[in-house]
Each structure stands twice: as structure tokens, then as C-alpha cells.
Design an enzyme around this catalytic site. Sequence first.
Site, short mmCIF file in Angstrom:
data_model
loop_
_atom_site.label_atom_id
_atom_site.label_comp_id
_atom_site.label_asym_id
_atom_site.label_seq_id
_atom_site.Cartn_x
_atom_site.Cartn_y
_atom_site.Cartn_z
N TYR A 3 -8.27 2.39 10.11
CA TYR A 3 -7.92 3.35 8.92
C TYR A 3 -8.96 3.85 7.99
O TYR A 3 -9.30 5.01 7.70
CB TYR A 3 -7.00 2.54 7.98
CG TYR A 3 -6.82 3.30 6.49
CD1 TYR A 3 -6.03 4.37 6.33
CD2 TYR A 3 -7.39 2.52 5.51
CE1 TYR A 3 -6.05 4.93 5.13
CE2 TYR A 3 -7.33 3.23 4.29
CZ TYR A 3 -6.64 4.22 3.87
OH TYR A 3 -6.26 4.81 2.78
C1 UGA Z 1 -5.11 -0.72 -0.17
C2 UGA Z 1 -4.23 0.57 0.37
O1 UGA Z 1 -3.27 -0.40 1.31
C3 UGA Z 1 -4.73 1.47 1.37
O2 UGA Z 1 -3.97 2.50 1.71
C4 UGA Z 1 -5.97 2.02 0.30
O3 UGA Z 1 -6.89 3.01 0.96
C5 UGA Z 1 -6.94 0.80 -0.04
O4 UGA Z 1 -6.04 -0.06 -1.21
C6 UGA Z 1 -7.94 1.41 -1.09
O5 UGA Z 1 -7.43 1.78 -2.16
O6 UGA Z 1 -9.05 1.35 -0.72
P1 UGA Z 1 -5.67 -2.88 0.17
O7 UGA Z 1 -6.63 -3.17 -0.83
O8 UGA Z 1 -5.83 -3.82 1.25
O9 UGA Z 1 -5.41 -1.55 0.57
O10 UGA Z 1 -4.21 -3.27 -0.50
P2 UGA Z 1 -3.05 -4.44 -0.34
O11 UGA Z 1 -2.48 -3.88 0.99
O12 UGA Z 1 -2.29 -4.15 -1.48
O13 UGA Z 1 -3.91 -5.75 0.08
C7 UGA Z 1 -4.35 -6.46 -1.05
C8 UGA Z 1 -4.86 -7.88 -0.56
O14 UGA Z 1 -3.54 -8.49 -0.40
C9 UGA Z 1 -5.39 -7.84 0.77
O15 UGA Z 1 -6.52 -8.75 0.64
C10 UGA Z 1 -4.38 -8.34 1.73
O16 UGA Z 1 -4.85 -9.29 2.38
C11 UGA Z 1 -3.32 -9.01 0.73
N1 UGA Z 1 -2.18 -9.21 1.31
C12 UGA Z 1 -1.48 -7.91 1.59
C13 UGA Z 1 -1.25 -10.36 1.60
O17 UGA Z 1 -2.12 -11.25 1.23
N2 UGA Z 1 0.01 -10.18 1.75
C14 UGA Z 1 0.49 -8.93 2.05
O18 UGA Z 1 1.71 -9.37 2.51
C15 UGA Z 1 -0.06 -7.77 1.98
#
Ligand code: UGA
Length: 305
Positions: free
Chosen positions: A139
Site C-alpha cells: 500500500y
Molecule cells: C492507517 C490506515 O489504515 C492507512 O490507510 C493510512 O494510510 C495510515 O493509517 C496512515 O495514516 O498512514 P495504521 O496506522 O496501520 O494505518 O492504522 P490502523 O489500521 O488503525 O492500525 C494501527 C495499529 O493497530 C497497527 O499497529 C496495527 O497493527 C494495530 N491493529 C490494527 C491491531 O492491533 N488490531 C487490528 O485489528 C487492527
Amino acid sequence: MRYVVTGAAGFIGSQLAEALVARGDEVLGVDCFTDYYDPALKEENAANLDIARVDLAEQELDLEGVDGVFHLAGQPGVRSFGNVFEEYVRRNLLASRRVFEAAAAAGVRVVFASSSSIYGEAERYPTPEDAEPRPISPYGITKLGCEQLAHAYAAGFGLDAVVLRYFTFYGPRQRPDMALARIVDALARGASFELYGDGLQSRSFTYVADGVAATIAAMQQAPAGSLYNVGGGEEATMRDAIGTLEAVSGRSLDVVEGPPAAGDVRRTSADATKIERDLGWRATTALEDGLRAQWKWASVRVAAP
Ligand code: UGA
């Protein structure tokens, strides 16, 4: 002003479109209601908006009489390995090519929503815009490719593009695959939440209304060709965020620990010096206040029949 918002039925796009309408701007929304998550949620987001169903990877964007394009449409989510890559290429790179080309031809500004994920495990923290981009998710690679494509259209065809790197936006309507939305949903339903890894990974969480304000300021005031981080509010670990949501909801979360997920970075931390200096914007919503708003929005929906 008359603006096109691509991805206008999404979590951020719908709230951007509503904010523009509230200011008196005319908004032409564009969305193709993909099924990456339940399209019914997008229909709900779009309820008060005028949205054309356009697949930007295949159809031309009509920019006649338009003053600017907010390009938020795309395939989101960092956990993007495997055959789904084709969708990331199509919905990010191929779609953006058409948007940039149409905007260059029409001579209108594009504000492009990129992502903090282009930094990968960042070179330094807090991370300024000139840190080396080294994404670790497919992504993030497509988002970085889109940024480069905007540069190419600027160099070759005079495209007026402003790139914004969004840092983990949250708040009402957050995409249901994102962590805070899942936590809130689990708390509201009494279900479990799967935590990827040890929960000490951290994010520069950005409240959606703050991010929307930054996006509008970029359209209005940013120099052509500029690039900004949109983040830098409160950095919190997943464990901090869970604790805050437990306090806000008055409930306790059933956390199931799972393995870390490929594509996830350990830390994001926005250096927002540049956007504050140039556009006078900074994130103002405290994480606790933003999470309270998200909890309120989501818990009412779960409670409703
Ligand atoms: C998010 C968005 O999903 C992306 O589309 C976006 O580009 C990105 O932010 C960004 O702004 O740069 P992310 O930070 O990974 O990506 O956001 P989450 O999907 O909310 O995840 C946050 C954290 O929670 C991650 O470390 C992930 O491993 C964790 N997580 C996520 C869990 O522990 N369990 C879950 O079910 C989902």
C-alpha cells in the site's frame, strides 16, 4: 468555490465534503463504492452529499467549471500483501494517473491524500517531510508511487499538486478495518479485539476534523508543489489508546494477542513544523476528546435497533 472530492463516500472524504458544503462551497462528490468494507457504510456517509459513481481507474473525470480537486479516493490499509496488490495498483496508481492528467489538462489544483506509511520504519522521529521514504507495505509503495506521479505530471504538464501525508486519522466514521474502530466496536458489543503484536507500537493519531481543516487550508493556501505531514497531535501506543477508550467507555476490553502484521510499522510520529509554519495549521484535538467523540458516534449506532 466548486470542488471535486474523490472518495467522497469514505471516512475522510465524506467529512471533508460536508465541511466544504458547510462553508458554502459546491461539492461534486465522486466515489465507486468499492466493497473493501461494507458499501452500506459508505451509503450512510454519503447520505447528505451529491455523489457520482465513477470508477477513476476507467472513467474520465469531468472537471469543467471546477476550481480544485481533493483526491482522496484509493485503496487503503497497510496490511496489503498478496493478490490484493492488483487492487492497490489499480485504485491508487491507475486511478490517480487519470485524476492528475485531467487536472493538469483543466489547469486545476489537486490536493492528494498520501500517507505516513510512505516513511516505513522512518529514518528519524518525529519524522519531517524530507526523511527518506522507504515504505514497508505494498500500500505504502503505491501511495509513494502516486506522489511521484504527481511530480511527473507537474514537471511534464504543469500540474498544480499539493501532497498531504495523513497520519492515522480517527474519529466518527473511521473505516471499520482500522484499529480504533475495531476497539470501539468490540467495547460496544462486548466482543474481543485482536491486538497485532505487543501493543507497544505507536501512532501519531490525528482527529479527522483537524485533518479536514488541514486539507482545506492546503487547497487554499499551500504553494504549488508543496508537501506536508498532517499529524503531530498526540502519539500513543495501542495500549495507551485501549486504556483511554476503556476509560471513556467505562468498559473493559477483551484483548486477544495475535502475531504482528506484515506491513505495519512500529512507530509513526509526525513532525508538523512545516505545515504549521506555512499554513498555520496544527492538530488541536486531544486524543481523549477525539476518542470520546468516536466512542459516542459508534456506541449509539451499535445500541440502535
Ligand atoms: C492507517 C490506515 O489504515 C492507512 O490507510 C493510512 O494510510 C495510515 O493509517 C496512515 O495514516 O498512514 P495504521 O496506522 O496501520 O494505518 O492504522 P490502523 O489500521 O488503525 O492500525 C494501527 C495499529 O493497530 C497497527 O499497529 C496495527 O497493527 C494495530 N491493529 C490494527 C491491531 O492491533 N488490531 C487490528 O485489528 C487492527
